[in-house]
Scaffold this motif. Structure first.
Motif, PDB file in Angstrom:
ATOM      1  N   PHE A  34       0.836  -1.205   0.000  1.00 39.03           N
ATOM      2  CA  PHE A  34       0.000   0.000   0.000  1.00 39.03           C
ATOM      3  C   PHE A  34       0.870   1.253   0.000  1.00 39.03           C
ATOM      4  N   GLU A  37       2.922   1.653  -3.325  1.00 38.18           N
ATOM      5  CA  GLU A  37       2.099   2.077  -4.457  1.00 38.18           C
ATOM      6  C   GLU A  37       1.835   3.583  -4.448  1.00 38.18           C
ATOM      7  N   ARG A  38       1.879   4.178  -3.268  1.00 41.41           N
ATOM      8  CA  ARG A  38       1.606   5.613  -3.141  1.00 41.41           C
ATOM      9  C   ARG A  38       2.883   6.439  -3.023  1.00 41.41           C
ATOM     10  N   LEU A  40       5.112   6.324  -0.686  1.00 38.18           N
ATOM     11  CA  LEU A  40       5.356   6.715   0.697  1.00 38.18           C
ATOM     12  C   LEU A  40       6.308   5.731   1.364  1.00 38.18           C
ATOM     13  N   GLU A 226      -5.355   4.641   5.064  1.00 34.96           N
ATOM     14  CA  GLU A 226      -6.016   4.457   3.774  1.00 34.96           C
ATOM     15  C   GLU A 226      -6.270   5.785   3.064  1.00 34.96           C
ATOM     16  N   ASP A 229      -2.755  11.672   2.671  1.00 31.84           N
ATOM     17  CA  ASP A 229      -2.509  12.544   1.521  1.00 31.84           C
ATOM     18  C   ASP A 229      -1.070  12.355   1.051  1.00 31.84           C
ATOM     19  N   ALA A 230      -0.890  11.558   0.011  1.00 30.86           N
ATOM     20  CA  ALA A 230       0.450  11.273  -0.499  1.00 30.86           C
ATOM     21  C   ALA A 230       1.076  12.474  -1.185  1.00 30.86           C
TER      22      ALA A 230
END
Length: 365
Positions: A34, A37-38, A40, A226, A229-230
């Motif tokens: 997760f 993918e962002r 982070l 979830e 804010d990326a």
């Protein structure tokens, strides 16, 4: 495991803290994917599990480093070889903590990332600089920001003032961090993440106005991750995701199949309208959020509720089981249950495969 130790769950003494290795590894992999993918970084909070073995699995899955809550947790994980450590707490460095921080800095591996600590006041920053005199190159600080939980942390527009004061006494200010703890409500997860992003962005701007570039912008609880804010954050620090617990279940974040850590207990008394089991507050802890429907849940009996706890008793209603029945209890707040235990009984496919120590149990200073 010795020949004398049980190899079946049914033979475990109760109450026992039981860890499902398959679910643990799946939870670790899911959060790592997760974050990746962002774009982070993931710096999981190890106060949840207090386990060197679990932290190693998190790093092996892609975590950039670890977060701890106390100097004593940092000491234990540093001694185990971890070098990228953030003490996400506004440390007040008295004589004892100064001496221990200096030992950590002296032992910090040459060339490793600096040890990170939190500050949320000019006074705290000044004491940190004094404590690390001569070792400032091995230390960096993040300014804590209050993003709505209203615990510790400065107002976002004051973060630049604290950062400038920290720079003036020789500290490396690496950025800002927050904990959106108000995400622990059924309707609060998304809004808390929005508060987090807004306040951190404001804090980054305040640092920039003071001439400080925020290299790290750190946030994220398990419930709010979830919605993080990326575009603002650079890293997440969730903790409970490795195990899940009854709070996550009731927040709608987890189903029973996601829960990796449970307490195996025995029904010791059957009354007309309730049962008593041998896992009380000294095993489960007493945390109960305002949204919680009890003091924990039964994994295999989702309609049951734990309505009361005393030290060695839990009162369970809405289920009918005979005395002697084995039950699987999901604690409300798994971090508390872990800190009350010496070890995990680790299982795979229902069979006991080993025991892992709770390495940082009681490491609260």
């Amino acid at each position: 495991m010795t020949a004398r130790e049980p190899d079946r769950l049914a033979d475990l003494p109760t109450p026992s803290l039981v860890l499902d290795e398959t679910r643990l590894d799946r939870n670790i992999a899911t959060m790592a994917a997760f974050a990746a993918e962002r774009g982070l970084a993931l710096r999981p909070h190890v106060k949840t599990h207090k386990s060197v073995e679990i932290a190693r699995r998190q790093v092996a899955a892609g975590a950039a480093g670890i977060t701890v809550a106390t100097i004593s947790e940092a000491e234990i994980f540093a001694a185990a070889g971890f070098t990228d450590i953030f003490i996400a707490y506004p440390l007040w460095l008295d004589a004892d903590k100064t001496a221990r921080l200096r030992r950590l800095l002296e032992a910090h591996q040459h060339g490793a990332d600096p040890l990170l600590i939190g500050v949320d006041s000019i006074e705290g920053a000044e004491r940190a600089a004094q404590a690390a005199a001569g070792l400032l190159h091995r230390l960096a600080v993040l300014v804590e920001v209050d993003s709505g939980h209203h615990r510790s942390g400065v107002e976002a527009d004051q973060a630049g003032t604290v950062a400038a004061a920290a720079v003036s006494v020789g500290l490396d200010v690496a950025g800002v961090f927050t904990f959106p703890g108000h995400s622990y409500s059924p309707e609060g997860r998304r809004s808390a993440a929005g508060d987090e992003g807004r306040e951190l962005a404001s804090a980054v701007a305040a640092l920039a106005a003071a001439g400080v570039t925020a290299r790290i912008v750190s946030g994220g609880s398990t419930p709010s991750a979830e919605f993080a804010d990326a575009g603002v954050l650079t890293e997440l620090r969730p903790g409970v995701y490795v195990f899940r617990d009854a709070q996550q279940w009731e927040l709608g974040m987890s189903g029973p199949d996601d829960i990796a850590l449970t307490v195996h207990a025995t029904v010791v008394s059957q009354r007309r309208d309730h049962l008593i089991t041998d896992a009380g507050s000294k095993v489960l802890g007493v945390d109960r959020g305002s949204f919680s429907t009890g003091f924990g849940r039964l994994l295999d009996h989702p309609d049951a509720r734990i309505t009361a706890l005393s030290e060695h008793h839990a009162t369970i209603t809405q289920v009918d089981l005979p005395a002697g029945s084995r039950i699987t209890v999901v604690p409300n707040h798994v971090c508390i249950a872990v800190n009350l235990a010496d070890e995990y009984t680790v299982v795979r496919d229902g069979a006991v495969i080993g025991r892992w120590p709770v390495d940082a149990r009681g490491a609260n200073t």
